[in-house]
Every structure is written in C-alpha cells, then in structure tokens.
Enzyme design. Structure first.
Site, mmCIF file in Angstrom:
data_model
loop_
_atom_site.group_PDB
_atom_site.id
_atom_site.type_symbol
_atom_site.label_atom_id
_atom_site.label_comp_id
_atom_site.label_asym_id
_atom_site.label_seq_id
_atom_site.Cartn_x
_atom_site.Cartn_y
_atom_site.Cartn_z
ATOM 1 N N GLY A 228 -18.118 -19.629 -14.334
ATOM 2 C CA GLY A 228 -19.322 -20.332 -13.929
ATOM 3 C C GLY A 228 -19.962 -19.668 -12.729
ATOM 4 N N GLY A 229 -20.927 -20.377 -12.119
ATOM 5 C CA GLY A 229 -21.643 -19.815 -10.993
ATOM 6 C C GLY A 229 -20.802 -19.673 -9.744
ATOM 7 N N VAL A 233 -12.091 -19.415 -14.124
ATOM 8 C CA VAL A 233 -10.950 -20.303 -14.325
ATOM 9 C C VAL A 233 -9.943 -19.626 -15.246
ATOM 10 C CG1 VAL A 233 -10.197 -22.584 -15.075
ATOM 11 C CG2 VAL A 233 -12.454 -22.294 -14.039
ATOM 12 N N ASP A 344 -24.060 -32.439 -11.063
ATOM 13 C CA ASP A 344 -24.013 -31.383 -12.080
ATOM 14 C C ASP A 344 -23.271 -31.855 -13.323
ATOM 15 O OD1 ASP A 344 -24.710 -28.872 -13.021
ATOM 16 O OD2 ASP A 344 -22.906 -27.906 -12.267
#
Length: 540
Positions: A228-229, A233, A344
């Site tokens: 992600g940003g 992970v 989010d």
C-alpha cells in the site's frame, strides 16, 4: 504521579537501621553505587564478544545496610541514547536520595535504574564498592551543654530542637513539591517531543528484528501479502508455529513515524471482534515494522471483485460482513474510550477471517476526536478516491459522517459486487450513479444476484436503501452508525426515502452533486432533478 507520566519513581519509607544513618552519608552511598552501575552498564556493551550490545550491570556497596543497584537499557539503543536515558533517570532520582528511602525504582521508556537495601537480582553483584567515608561529627554547641541551670535550660533546648526539626521537615516538603512539579513538566515536554515514548506505554510486544526476519524468510517476495501507500505486508511464522502478518513501513521519519505512532497507540487499546488485532511492533534503526494477527482469507475485495480467485459469497455471508463492518465502526465511533474516525474504510482494508467475519484494518490515517467534539478539520485530505465524503475531499472536514459515507459505498459494492469507479467503457458512470438511476426507475433488482430467493432479495434491497442513505451529499442527512445497525437488524423499521447521492453523474448531464461554496468546482450547468418514485417495493 499519574499513569500518563512515562517515568515512574516508586518510593517507600525506610525501616530499621536506615533511619539512624545520617542523610548525607546515605545519599552519598546511594549516589555512588548508582553512578558506578550506570558507568559499568555503558562500558559493558563494548566488551561483549558476540558483537551484540548488552547494556546491563549490577553493583553492591558495603554500607550499613548494604545497598544494591541495577542499570539496564534496551539492546537496540546506541551508547549515546543509553547514556542519555540512564543519565536522566539518575538525575530524577537524586532529589529523593537524601530522604533515606529503602528502595527507588526509576523506569523510563527504554531503560531501568534502581537501588534497594534488600537484594533484588540473582547471582553476585558485578561491582563491589566500599562505603564512602562517614561525615565528620561536629562538637556539641556550648548553648546545648547542660549546666546547673536545670530544667529551664533543658526545656529551652528541647523547644529549639523541635522548632529546627519542624522547619527542616517543612522545607523538605516544599522542596519535594517544587521538584515534583518541575519533573512532571519536563517529562511532559519530553513525551511530546518523542512520539515513540508514547508507543512504549501501549500494552503490546516489542519484537526483535532478527526474529521477524527469520519469520518472513528475510522478507521474501514469496511471503509478500500486499503493498500500500505506507508499506508492504509479509506473512511470517514464529518459532512456535504462530502465523503473523508483518507490515514493513516505508520510512522511519515524518509521515511514516506518525503512522507508526497512530497504529500502535490505537490498536493496542482497541479490542473488538471486528477489528484486526495488533500483536506488537519493532523499531530498529531505519526499519519500522508492525506485527498483526494473520488473516488467512485476505481482504474483502478478493471476494467481491476478483472472480478469478474462485471466491464466492452467499447472501448470508454478504449480510454478515455488512453487519460486522457496521459493528466495528460503532465501536470506533461510540464505544471506545476515544471517538475514532478511520478515514480510509474501503474493500481492501476489510479482512475476512476463517469464520467469514470482517475485521477492519489499517489505522494509519485514523483521527481521534476528544470528548465532546463531533468534528474537526484537516489541512490535507488523505484517503482513497471513491470512498471519500465530499465535505472531507473538498473542505477537509473530519467527522464520524465521513466513515458513514465510506460504509455506504462499501454496502453498495458488496450487494452489487461492483467497484465504485468507471470501467473500461468510457460511457459508463460510477456505481453511485448507476444505483441511483436504477433506484429512481424502479429497476434496482437488475443489479442484484438473480438467484436470490425472495427473503434474501428483500434484505438486499433494504441494504441498498441504507447504502444510499449513507452516501447523501449533506453529512447531516446521513444516519449515525447506531441508526444504521437498527435499520439493518429491524426489518419493520421505517426508512425515509433517500435523496440523490453525492458525486452523482447522470448519463445526460455532467453535474456533480457535491456541496460546494466554489462555483468553479461544478462540472456543468445546474439541472432540475425529477421527484423520486420507487415503483419496486420491498417489505419493511
């Protein structure tokens, strides 16, 4: 001192023969052994044959009674950091040494310094120190020497001694209060300057970097779960067989450090079935990692958008996921100690566990609202387009209603199994517009799974109705999350008719239905909207 102070000094009054020792002598002995044990702990890390740092030392001083001391720092600290931590700890303890306390424990964020007149560590002390010289005994004052004056002089001497003792006690009490106030102010400032010190207060495990490297096979691409940003992970397996998810943040300073601060402080305190559980973190030089429980089934978008995976959800599972997300938001908004706005919520931030229950994840953008506050403003809106409420995307207004908007988008995506974005067809409009067009025409059933039985179909229609209520342009028109749960679980509860959703783009008009006080934001001319007529009814 309250629990918000990251240094705690716990003291107890000295019993027995400590009370007969002159204060200056006891203070000199305690200061000497604490200073020696700090110096030895700092020197010990340079003599370790394994190459790893180990800041640890114990000492004992031949005093009556004996005084035992221990100093320790976390191994990931640099020598300068350890020296500063232990030095601050020692300075904070010095004011209490002259009061002849039986033991003092100074706990800072990353180090530990303590002494006691009773043994408290295993094995022999690493350092043995002699007692400091006893202070010189002053000869008695002539005025204090008894003479033939008898009882009158004795009474005067006793009164004078009592007065001096009371004055000394009063001065010590006032000085202690003054020192405590200064100490609390200084530690509060230090805490504000160092966000990682707040993190250490959270009840979570501090993992060793080497252990996480071994668990993830040195962060192998084969173990990569997603990106992600803010980071990547990886899946990991601990030596005891426990599976974990390790989020390796991109960057240690600036926004990356603030995100670490947010996630650890929030998740360490949050305990709910529908929130992902944080197990710990690791901060080592330029590496910052968060350790979560591993959710084998992955994120929600794999089930509702990715048809190649073969993941299918029946309606009961879809409804359970919608209700579970709502319950997780309810906990964040109303039941946790602080009102928390996620900011989010989206399909790939909802994880699905083995029981097909949803878990809200990724709190890096979460915003806390203090008690009594219902909204705030941010200088920069951050999140994911398609899920952001108009007042947040345009004006930076943050309130619980922006999560309600995102939840409404999620509900419509789950029921229709379509993303809220344009497809490859350039004539297509977004999901909110398509749902609204079908709703007003009475053809909304065309967007449902045609294999649904009547009861499931009616429940799905009700979910679409609730979803449209959640994506209203005006935040005040959106329901609270508690009202959403009532509407989801009570079929007989009446629901008002929804209005045109935000970010509505009609096929024959370029109007964007968003609240704005800037005329140049509108994408076309104002058009009138026909009254809503729903010809396709469902039981309520």
């Amino acid at each position: 001192m309250d629990l918000e102070t990251w240094i705690s000094i716990r003291i107890s009054q000295a019993p027995g023969n400590v009370s007969t020792v002159p204060s200056a002598w006891f203070s000199a002995a305690a200061t000497a052994v604490l200073t020696a044990v700090v110096d030895r702990a700092l020197a010990a890390q340079g003599n370790n044959s394994t190459g790893s740092k180990k800041y640890f030392a114990t000492a004992e001083v031949e005093f009556d009674p004996k005084i035992y001391a221990l100093a320790q720092c976390l191994p990931d600290m640099t020598p300068a950091q350890c020296q500063g931590c232990l030095g601050t700890n020692l300075q904070n303890q010095k004011p209490f040494l002259s009061i002849k306390r039986r033991w003092i424990i100074g706990l800072e964020t990353w180090c530990n310094l303590r002494y006691s007149v009773q043994p408290f560590f295993d094995g022999p002390a690493m350092l043995l120190l002699p007692a400091p010289p006893a202070p010189a005994v002053m000869p008695p004052s002539p005025s204090a020497t008894p003479d033939s004056g008898g009882a009158g002089n004795k009474t005067s001497a006793a009164g004078l001694s009592a007065g001096i003792a009371c004055s000394v006690v009063l001065i010590l009490v006032l000085w202690s209060i003054f020192a405590f106030v200064r100490f609390k102010r200084r530690t509060k400032t230090t805490e504000d300057d160092h966000p990682l010190k707040k993190i250490a207060r959270a009840q979570c495990t501090i993992f060793d970097l080497l252990a996480l490297q071994e668990a993830t096979e040195n962060f192998s691409q084969n173990n990569k779960l997603g990106e992600g940003g803010f980071g990547i992970v990886y899946k990991g397996i601990l030596p005891d067989g426990q599976e974990i998810a390790v989020k390796k943040l991109l960057g240690r300073t600036g926004h990356g450090l603030q995100q670490l601060h947010n996630e650890v402080l929030l998740l360490a305190e949050l305990q709910h079935k529908n929130l992902v559980r944080l197990q710990g973190f690791c901060s080592h030089r330029d590496d910052t990692l968060l350790v979560y429980e591993y959710i084998k089934n992955g994120s929600l978008d794999n089930f509702i958008f990715d048809t190649n995976e073969g993941n299918t959800l029946n309606w009961e599972q879809q409804y359970n996921i919608i209700l579970g997300i709502a319950k997780g938001i309810l906990y964040l908004h109303e039941d946790s100690s602080m009102r928390i706005i996620h900011r989010d919520l989206k399909a790939n931030n909802i994880l699905i566990d083995d029981d097909m229950d949803p878990k809200i994840a990724d709190f890096g953008l979460a915003r806390l609202l203090g008690e009594g506050h219902t909204n705030t403003r941010t200088a920069r809106a951050v999140g994911t387009l398609g899920y952001m409420a108009p007042e947040y995307a345009i004006h930076g207004l943050v309130s619980p209603k922006i999560d309600i908007f995102s939840f409404g988008v999620l509900v419509l995506e789950i029921v229709t199994k379509r993303r809220n974005s344009s497809s490859d067809d350039s004539d297509a409009v977004n999901l909110l517009s398509d749902v609204w067009n079908c709703w007003t025409k009475g053809t909304i059933s065309q967007m449902l799974d045609q294999s649904l039985h009547e009861n499931a179909r009616n429940q799905a229609l009700r979910c679409i109705h609730i979803g449209l209520m959640c994506v209203q342009s005006d935040a005040n028109d959106r329901p609270s999350i508690s009202s959403v749960i009532f509407m989801l679980t009570r079929d007989n509860m009446e629901i008002q008719a929804p209005a045109q959703p935000a970010f509505f783009f009609g096929r024959e008009s370029a109007l964007a239905s968003v609240p704005s006080d800037r005329s140049d934001f509108l994408l076309g001319m104002d058009v009138s909207v026909n009254g809503v007529t729903i010809t396709e009814l469902y039981p309520r």
